[in-house]
Design a protein around this motif. Sequence first.
Motif, PDB file in Angstrom:
ATOM      1  N   ASP A  20       0.712  -1.269  -0.012  1.00  0.00           N
ATOM      2  CA  ASP A  20      -0.285   0.097   0.068  1.00  0.00           C
ATOM      3  C   ASP A  20       0.683   1.324   0.009  1.00  0.00           C
ATOM      4  O   ASP A  20       0.424   2.399   0.213  1.00  0.00           O
ATOM      5  CB  ASP A  20      -1.055   0.047   1.250  1.00  0.00           C
ATOM      6  CG  ASP A  20      -0.285  -0.113   2.569  1.00  0.00           C
ATOM      7  OD1 ASP A  20       1.096  -0.334   2.582  1.00  0.00           O
ATOM      8  OD2 ASP A  20      -0.745   0.336   3.392  1.00  0.00           O
ATOM      9  N   GLY A  21       2.382   1.212  -0.178  1.00  0.00           N
ATOM     10  CA  GLY A  21       2.893   2.138  -0.363  1.00  0.00           C
ATOM     11  C   GLY A  21       2.955   3.071  -1.784  1.00  0.00           C
ATOM     12  O   GLY A  21       2.101   2.605  -2.493  1.00  0.00           O
ATOM     13  N   GLU A  22       3.420   4.238  -1.798  1.00  0.00           N
ATOM     14  CA  GLU A  22       3.521   5.052  -2.896  1.00  0.00           C
ATOM     15  C   GLU A  22       4.681   5.779  -3.300  1.00  0.00           C
ATOM     16  O   GLU A  22       5.307   6.300  -2.318  1.00  0.00           O
ATOM     17  CB  GLU A  22       2.276   6.307  -2.647  1.00  0.00           C
ATOM     18  CG  GLU A  22       2.030   7.089  -4.004  1.00  0.00           C
ATOM     19  CD  GLU A  22       1.066   8.187  -3.516  1.00  0.00           C
ATOM     20  OE1 GLU A  22       0.582   8.663  -4.652  1.00  0.00           O
ATOM     21  OE2 GLU A  22       0.866   8.630  -2.468  1.00  0.00           O
ATOM     22  N   LEU A  23       4.930   5.872  -4.503  1.00  0.00           N
ATOM     23  CA  LEU A  23       6.084   6.207  -4.855  1.00  0.00           C
ATOM     24  C   LEU A  23       5.943   7.288  -5.999  1.00  0.00           C
ATOM     25  O   LEU A  23       5.367   6.765  -7.317  1.00  0.00           O
ATOM     26  CB  LEU A  23       7.150   5.270  -5.285  1.00  0.00           C
ATOM     27  CG  LEU A  23       8.584   5.825  -5.484  1.00  0.00           C
ATOM     28  CD1 LEU A  23       9.741   4.619  -5.479  1.00  0.00           C
ATOM     29  CD2 LEU A  23       8.907   6.542  -6.704  1.00  0.00           C
ATOM     30  N   ILE A  24       6.334   8.477  -5.782  1.00  0.00           N
ATOM     31  CA  ILE A  24       6.108   9.604  -7.100  1.00  0.00           C
ATOM     32  C   ILE A  24       7.547  10.026  -7.449  1.00  0.00           C
ATOM     33  O   ILE A  24       8.478  10.425  -6.803  1.00  0.00           O
ATOM     34  CB  ILE A  24       5.363  10.896  -6.589  1.00  0.00           C
ATOM     35  CG1 ILE A  24       3.645  10.316  -6.047  1.00  0.00           C
ATOM     36  CG2 ILE A  24       5.215  11.874  -7.624  1.00  0.00           C
ATOM     37  CD1 ILE A  24       3.379  11.346  -5.449  1.00  0.00           C
ATOM     38  N   THR A  25       7.640   9.796  -8.677  1.00  0.00           N
ATOM     39  CA  THR A  25       9.110  10.070  -9.409  1.00  0.00           C
ATOM     40  C   THR A  25       8.748  11.273 -10.330  1.00  0.00           C
ATOM     41  O   THR A  25       7.870  11.152 -11.274  1.00  0.00           O
ATOM     42  CB  THR A  25       9.689   8.908  -9.841  1.00  0.00           C
ATOM     43  OG1 THR A  25      11.148   9.288 -10.378  1.00  0.00           O
ATOM     44  CG2 THR A  25       8.973   8.082 -10.818  1.00  0.00           C
ATOM     45  N   LEU A  26       9.608  12.259 -10.589  1.00  0.00           N
ATOM     46  CA  LEU A  26       9.617  13.583 -11.431  1.00  0.00           C
ATOM     47  C   LEU A  26      10.491  13.521 -12.445  1.00  0.00           C
ATOM     48  O   LEU A  26      11.898  13.088 -12.198  1.00  0.00           O
ATOM     49  CB  LEU A  26       9.574  14.808 -10.545  1.00  0.00           C
ATOM     50  CG  LEU A  26       8.905  14.834  -9.173  1.00  0.00           C
ATOM     51  CD1 LEU A  26       9.064  16.183  -8.641  1.00  0.00           C
ATOM     52  CD2 LEU A  26       7.291  14.520  -9.348  1.00  0.00           C
ATOM     53  N   GLU A  27      10.059  13.423 -13.638  1.00  0.00           N
ATOM     54  CA  GLU A  27      10.945  13.350 -14.875  1.00  0.00           C
ATOM     55  C   GLU A  27      10.634  14.424 -15.836  1.00  0.00           C
ATOM     56  O   GLU A  27       9.346  14.769 -16.208  1.00  0.00           O
ATOM     57  CB  GLU A  27      10.718  12.231 -15.368  1.00  0.00           C
ATOM     58  CG  GLU A  27      11.584  11.917 -16.876  1.00  0.00           C
ATOM     59  CD  GLU A  27      13.155  12.275 -16.597  1.00  0.00           C
ATOM     60  OE1 GLU A  27      13.354  12.946 -17.542  1.00  0.00           O
ATOM     61  OE2 GLU A  27      13.746  11.724 -15.903  1.00  0.00           O
ATOM     62  N   ILE A  28      11.496  15.317 -16.257  1.00  0.00           N
ATOM     63  CA  ILE A  28      11.368  16.277 -17.096  1.00  0.00           C
ATOM     64  C   ILE A  28      11.111  15.916 -18.602  1.00  0.00           C
ATOM     65  O   ILE A  28      10.346  16.461 -19.668  1.00  0.00           O
ATOM     66  CB  ILE A  28      12.344  17.534 -17.299  1.00  0.00           C
ATOM     67  CG1 ILE A  28      11.874  18.647 -17.869  1.00  0.00           C
ATOM     68  CG2 ILE A  28      13.732  16.870 -18.112  1.00  0.00           C
ATOM     69  CD1 ILE A  28      12.769  19.839 -17.575  1.00  0.00           C
ATOM     70  N   SER A  29      11.508  14.666 -18.874  1.00  0.00           N
ATOM     71  CA  SER A  29      11.430  14.190 -20.435  1.00  0.00           C
ATOM     72  C   SER A  29      10.573  13.219 -20.475  1.00  0.00           C
ATOM     73  O   SER A  29      10.447  12.247 -19.912  1.00  0.00           O
ATOM     74  CB  SER A  29      12.822  13.573 -20.789  1.00  0.00           C
ATOM     75  OG  SER A  29      12.812  12.742 -22.078  1.00  0.00           O
ATOM     76  N   GLU A  30       9.384  13.352 -21.432  1.00  0.00           N
ATOM     77  CA  GLU A  30       8.329  12.625 -21.826  1.00  0.00           C
ATOM     78  C   GLU A  30       9.015  10.946 -22.493  1.00  0.00           C
ATOM     79  O   GLU A  30       8.497  10.070 -22.083  1.00  0.00           O
ATOM     80  CB  GLU A  30       7.375  13.017 -23.027  1.00  0.00           C
ATOM     81  CG  GLU A  30       6.161  12.078 -23.166  1.00  0.00           C
ATOM     82  CD  GLU A  30       5.223  11.839 -21.868  1.00  0.00           C
ATOM     83  OE1 GLU A  30       5.374  10.591 -21.508  1.00  0.00           O
ATOM     84  OE2 GLU A  30       4.797  12.684 -21.042  1.00  0.00           O
ATOM     85  N   VAL A  31       9.961  11.346 -23.106  1.00  0.00           N
ATOM     86  CA  VAL A  31      10.576  10.007 -23.727  1.00  0.00           C
ATOM     87  C   VAL A  31      11.336   9.111 -22.652  1.00  0.00           C
ATOM     88  O   VAL A  31      10.924   8.035 -22.446  1.00  0.00           O
ATOM     89  CB  VAL A  31      11.795  10.405 -24.556  1.00  0.00           C
ATOM     90  CG1 VAL A  31      12.838   9.136 -24.991  1.00  0.00           C
ATOM     91  CG2 VAL A  31      11.297  11.105 -25.767  1.00  0.00           C
ATOM     92  N   ASN A  32      11.993   9.850 -21.663  1.00  0.00           N
ATOM     93  CA  ASN A  32      12.548   8.864 -20.556  1.00  0.00           C
ATOM     94  C   ASN A  32      11.441   8.531 -19.643  1.00  0.00           C
ATOM     95  O   ASN A  32      11.646   7.326 -18.978  1.00  0.00           O
ATOM     96  CB  ASN A  32      13.393  10.014 -19.676  1.00  0.00           C
ATOM     97  CG  ASN A  32      14.772  10.536 -20.403  1.00  0.00           C
ATOM     98  OD1 ASN A  32      15.028  10.198 -21.349  1.00  0.00           O
ATOM     99  ND2 ASN A  32      15.409  11.277 -19.552  1.00  0.00           N
ATOM    100  N   ALA A  33      10.387   9.162 -19.326  1.00  0.00           N
ATOM    101  CA  ALA A  33       9.252   8.627 -18.578  1.00  0.00           C
ATOM    102  C   ALA A  33       8.557   7.522 -19.298  1.00  0.00           C
ATOM    103  O   ALA A  33       8.066   6.529 -18.543  1.00  0.00           O
ATOM    104  CB  ALA A  33       8.035   9.941 -18.387  1.00  0.00           C
ATOM    105  N   LYS A  34       8.213   7.513 -20.609  1.00  0.00           N
ATOM    106  CA  LYS A  34       7.979   6.243 -21.305  1.00  0.00           C
ATOM    107  C   LYS A  34       8.894   5.134 -21.025  1.00  0.00           C
ATOM    108  O   LYS A  34       8.202   4.002 -20.641  1.00  0.00           O
ATOM    109  CB  LYS A  34       7.861   6.494 -22.712  1.00  0.00           C
ATOM    110  CG  LYS A  34       7.298   5.499 -23.664  1.00  0.00           C
ATOM    111  CD  LYS A  34       7.201   5.692 -25.024  1.00  0.00           C
ATOM    112  CE  LYS A  34       6.664   4.523 -25.932  1.00  0.00           C
ATOM    113  NZ  LYS A  34       7.579   3.354 -26.010  1.00  0.00           N
TER     114      LYS A  34
END
Length: 230
Positions: free
Chosen positions: A92-106
């Motif tokens: 039930d944990g949650e991890l939010i990760t921030l990325e500026i690049s949509e390519v990297n995020a994909k």
Amino acid sequence: MASTIVEIPHEVLETFTKSDQYHNSFLLHPDEGLEHALEHSAENGLPDITVAASQGKFLRLTALAIGAKRVLEVGTLGGYSTIWMGQGLPEDGELITLEISEVNAKIARENLARAGIRNARVVVGNAKETLASLPTEEPFDLVFIDADKEGYPNYFLEAKRLVRKHGVIIVDNVVRSGQVADETFARGCSKCRAVRTLLQMLKEDKEVEATTIAIANVKGYDGFLYAIKL
């Protein structure tokens, strides 16, 4: 004033690598999800700037040690460190990760899915703006910062706002082969200057306790800052 990049002799780097690999042979176990993340990221042209495996496990152990349920990461890249920390969270944990690049995020989302990490959410956008928009009502237990170094002072201030009392903030790449401590070199290195600014901020900050841990491993000579919000 321009500066020359400090290069570590090959034989020294070889010693770091052999030592890291020796310890890892006892303490790390094969993990298909993590290995695929590295391979898939490389195949898609992402730079080889992820944390070392031993540091990834340290992040996982930190999450486990503090009983983390909410984790925030600034700088996703291919999601390799995200997977390590996600493995340290309960169902039930949650991890939010921030990325500026949509390519990297994909690519990161693909890697996370392959590794079976279902409790991580990749948020695309400018990290400074995204951090400012996050509320403090549900504080994070652990924040890992590994993004553009020039943003470190701001990222740390936002992390301190968003983390719970006695929560942990880890900031990567704060030693940089000793370059941060070299005043002459730092004049021509914006990344080093940003880390030096962060260290100066922490010298006067009464709301956190922090230390730098230097690392010599397969990635070379660097280190991370470990802070606890008081």
